[in-house]
Design a protein around this motif. Sequence first.
Motif, PDB file in Angstrom:
ATOM      1  N   ASP A   1      47.750  43.268  35.138  1.00 39.69           N
ATOM      2  CA  ASP A   1      47.178  41.949  34.890  1.00 39.69           C
ATOM      3  C   ASP A   1      46.998  41.205  36.211  1.00 39.69           C
ATOM      4  O   ASP A   1      47.823  41.305  37.128  1.00 39.69           O
ATOM      5  CB  ASP A   1      48.100  41.120  33.994  1.00 39.69           C
ATOM      6  N   PHE A   2      45.892  40.465  36.291  1.00 34.51           N
ATOM      7  CA  PHE A   2      45.669  39.531  37.390  1.00 34.51           C
ATOM      8  C   PHE A   2      45.528  38.154  36.756  1.00 34.51           C
ATOM      9  O   PHE A   2      44.444  37.770  36.325  1.00 34.51           O
ATOM     10  CB  PHE A   2      44.408  39.905  38.175  1.00 34.51           C
ATOM     11  N   GLY A   3      46.660  37.442  36.669  1.00 33.57           N
ATOM     12  CA  GLY A   3      46.639  36.182  35.937  1.00 33.57           C
ATOM     13  C   GLY A   3      46.373  36.461  34.466  1.00 33.57           C
ATOM     14  O   GLY A   3      47.088  37.242  33.834  1.00 33.57           O
ATOM     15  N   ARG A   4      45.322  35.852  33.920  1.00 34.08           N
ATOM     16  CA  ARG A   4      44.973  36.061  32.519  1.00 34.08           C
ATOM     17  C   ARG A   4      44.044  37.258  32.304  1.00 34.08           C
ATOM     18  O   ARG A   4      43.721  37.602  31.172  1.00 34.08           O
ATOM     19  CB  ARG A   4      44.306  34.797  31.953  1.00 34.08           C
ATOM     20  N   VAL A   5      43.615  37.851  33.396  1.00 33.61           N
ATOM     21  CA  VAL A   5      42.687  38.992  33.297  1.00 33.61           C
ATOM     22  C   VAL A   5      43.473  40.292  33.174  1.00 33.61           C
ATOM     23  O   VAL A   5      44.318  40.599  34.026  1.00 33.61           O
ATOM     24  CB  VAL A   5      41.767  39.056  34.529  1.00 33.61           C
ATOM     25  N   GLN A   6      43.187  41.065  32.125  1.00 32.13           N
ATOM     26  CA  GLN A   6      43.804  42.373  31.929  1.00 32.13           C
ATOM     27  C   GLN A   6      42.861  43.446  32.473  1.00 32.13           C
ATOM     28  O   GLN A   6      41.912  43.852  31.809  1.00 32.13           O
ATOM     29  CB  GLN A   6      44.074  42.627  30.446  1.00 32.13           C
TER      30      GLN A   6
ATOM     31  N   VAL B   1      39.272  66.420  39.134  1.00 34.76           N
ATOM     32  CA  VAL B   1      39.103  65.470  38.037  1.00 34.76           C
ATOM     33  C   VAL B   1      38.189  64.328  38.462  1.00 34.76           C
ATOM     34  O   VAL B   1      38.437  63.662  39.475  1.00 34.76           O
ATOM     35  CB  VAL B   1      40.469  64.903  37.588  1.00 34.76           C
ATOM     36  N   ALA B   2      37.129  64.108  37.692  1.00 38.02           N
ATOM     37  CA  ALA B   2      36.242  62.970  37.918  1.00 38.02           C
ATOM     38  C   ALA B   2      36.763  61.784  37.126  1.00 38.02           C
ATOM     39  O   ALA B   2      37.065  61.908  35.935  1.00 38.02           O
ATOM     40  CB  ALA B   2      34.822  63.312  37.489  1.00 38.02           C
ATOM     41  N   PHE B   3      36.865  60.643  37.774  1.00 35.52           N
ATOM     42  CA  PHE B   3      37.361  59.416  37.147  1.00 35.52           C
ATOM     43  C   PHE B   3      36.190  58.450  37.090  1.00 35.52           C
ATOM     44  O   PHE B   3      35.777  57.896  38.119  1.00 35.52           O
ATOM     45  CB  PHE B   3      38.517  58.863  37.978  1.00 35.52           C
ATOM     46  N   LEU B   4      35.624  58.263  35.910  1.00 34.32           N
ATOM     47  CA  LEU B   4      34.375  57.519  35.767  1.00 34.32           C
ATOM     48  C   LEU B   4      34.547  56.287  34.892  1.00 34.32           C
ATOM     49  O   LEU B   4      35.396  56.255  34.010  1.00 34.32           O
ATOM     50  CB  LEU B   4      33.292  58.409  35.138  1.00 34.32           C
ATOM     51  N   GLY B   5      33.683  55.304  35.125  1.00 33.85           N
ATOM     52  CA  GLY B   5      33.657  54.118  34.289  1.00 33.85           C
ATOM     53  C   GLY B   5      32.680  53.111  34.856  1.00 33.85           C
ATOM     54  O   GLY B   5      32.378  53.131  36.051  1.00 33.85           O
ATOM     55  N   PRO B   6      32.163  52.227  34.010  1.00 38.35           N
ATOM     56  CA  PRO B   6      31.255  51.187  34.501  1.00 38.35           C
ATOM     57  C   PRO B   6      31.984  50.201  35.406  1.00 38.35           C
ATOM     58  O   PRO B   6      33.227  50.184  35.454  1.00 38.35           O
ATOM     59  CB  PRO B   6      30.766  50.513  33.212  1.00 38.35           C
ATOM     60  N   ASN B   7      31.235  49.388  36.134  1.00 37.63           N
ATOM     61  CA  ASN B   7      31.849  48.368  36.984  1.00 37.63           C
ATOM     62  C   ASN B   7      32.738  47.460  36.143  1.00 37.63           C
ATOM     63  O   ASN B   7      32.356  47.037  35.051  1.00 37.63           O
ATOM     64  CB  ASN B   7      30.772  47.538  37.684  1.00 37.63           C
ATOM     65  N   GLY B   8      33.928  47.180  36.659  1.00 33.00           N
ATOM     66  CA  GLY B   8      34.853  46.306  35.937  1.00 33.00           C
ATOM     67  C   GLY B   8      35.677  47.018  34.891  1.00 33.00           C
ATOM     68  O   GLY B   8      36.419  46.379  34.137  1.00 33.00           O
ATOM     69  N   ALA B   9      35.602  48.363  34.846  1.00 27.17           N
ATOM     70  CA  ALA B   9      36.325  49.110  33.810  1.00 27.17           C
ATOM     71  C   ALA B   9      37.809  49.253  34.117  1.00 27.17           C
ATOM     72  O   ALA B   9      38.602  49.568  33.246  1.00 27.17           O
ATOM     73  CB  ALA B   9      35.699  50.491  33.634  1.00 27.17           C
ATOM     74  N   GLY B  10      38.206  49.043  35.374  1.00 32.72           N
ATOM     75  CA  GLY B  10      39.597  49.228  35.770  1.00 32.72           C
ATOM     76  C   GLY B  10      39.819  50.455  36.631  1.00 32.72           C
ATOM     77  O   GLY B  10      40.953  50.809  36.950  1.00 32.72           O
ATOM     78  N   LYS B  11      38.720  51.103  37.042  1.00 34.03           N
ATOM     79  CA  LYS B  11      38.793  52.330  37.855  1.00 34.03           C
ATOM     80  C   LYS B  11      39.514  52.084  39.175  1.00 34.03           C
ATOM     81  O   LYS B  11      40.477  52.761  39.502  1.00 34.03           O
ATOM     82  CB  LYS B  11      37.371  52.798  38.206  1.00 34.03           C
TER      83      LYS B  11
ATOM     84  N   LEU C   1      48.909  50.962  46.500  1.00 35.84           N
ATOM     85  CA  LEU C   1      48.426  49.703  47.067  1.00 35.84           C
ATOM     86  C   LEU C   1      48.765  48.517  46.181  1.00 35.84           C
ATOM     87  O   LEU C   1      48.737  47.375  46.629  1.00 35.84           O
ATOM     88  CB  LEU C   1      46.905  49.777  47.282  1.00 35.84           C
ATOM     89  N   SER C   2      49.045  48.768  44.918  1.00 34.16           N
ATOM     90  CA  SER C   2      49.519  47.725  44.011  1.00 34.16           C
ATOM     91  C   SER C   2      50.423  48.372  42.978  1.00 34.16           C
ATOM     92  O   SER C   2      50.412  49.600  42.801  1.00 34.16           O
ATOM     93  CB  SER C   2      48.346  47.009  43.319  1.00 34.16           C
ATOM     94  N   ARG C   3      51.209  47.563  42.318  1.00 30.09           N
ATOM     95  CA  ARG C   3      52.156  48.064  41.322  1.00 30.09           C
ATOM     96  C   ARG C   3      51.706  47.661  39.917  1.00 30.09           C
ATOM     97  O   ARG C   3      51.100  46.603  39.738  1.00 30.09           O
ATOM     98  CB  ARG C   3      53.558  47.496  41.583  1.00 30.09           C
ATOM     99  N   PRO C   4      52.003  48.492  38.912  1.00 25.23           N
ATOM    100  CA  PRO C   4      51.606  48.151  37.543  1.00 25.23           C
ATOM    101  C   PRO C   4      52.395  46.951  37.023  1.00 25.23           C
ATOM    102  O   PRO C   4      53.536  46.722  37.432  1.00 25.23           O
ATOM    103  CB  PRO C   4      51.935  49.417  36.758  1.00 25.23           C
TER     104      PRO C   4
END
Length: 302
Positions: free
Chosen positions: A18-23, A38-48, A58-61
């Motif tokens: 989460d980034f504030g209220r954004v999941q 392994v290909a890791f695919l998704g549209p922009n903003g998908a969480g890739k 670089l960040s923690r869950p």
Amino acid sequence: MTTTTNLLAVRLAGVTKDFGRVQAVRGIDLELHPGEIVAFLGPNGAGKTTTIDMVLGLSRPTTGTVEVLGLEPRKAIARGLVSAVMQTGGLLKDLTVRETVAYTASLFADTRPVDEVLERAGISGIADRRVGKCSGGEQQRLRFAMALLSDPALLLLDEPTTGMDVEGRRSFWSAIRADAATGRTVMFATHYLEEADQYADRIVLISKGRVVADGTGPQIRALASGRTIRAWLPGADETAVAAITALGGVDHVDLRGESVTIHAKDSDSVARYLLTETDARDVEITAQGIEEAFLSLTGDNA
């Protein structure tokens, strides 16, 4: 390569971010095995990118577990078990290819020989060329060589072939596949869907922070229901389009001049209608491609 017998290359269990209220990530469970591409695919903003950042430490869950080769990501990276190839930056234009790799090697306590990684990356022949004189594809291969210095068990690639021509992309992936055959795990993000379909052992599709599909290229394509019908329809107009759209199971109709493309769940009934009720000719039915599967499974219509 550092031995990691029986360990998963990557394990994500119940991961959210989460980034504030954004999941950004809403609960991902994912396992990558040694030697997989392994290909890791998704549209922009998908969480890739957010997910890859957590794998790279670089960040923690916010919640859940991220492990790389059985370790917390930063510990795996500190041991030289993980390398990343980014799409831009990190190169000094006035150094030669060999000087760049040798300088990078000097930053580590223990690395593979410079000549060995140049050979593996397929750039031994341009070792004395200045980086600024190298093509985009050659620079990406240089980044690949630099990433191999620590002999990582896991290699992450971010849009690795952006800017390459067709031959450059083919050559790059030939080098990656040969390297993965040694047991290295490769995880890559790309916007070239056909590239993912052709070179990945496995495709993971992510949308809105969740994994929506995980399998081989044929398995992913099979998840997208329906087929594509293309035909030449003389005199086609909006009335003809409306009549086709009204048929059961038709998802979309695209008319360009007298060429019509139809996406439908029941391709047989559409073909029957075109052949018996219209003047259509050159009717062709094909299974959904990887692009159609991507759009269908991620709900991305951009």
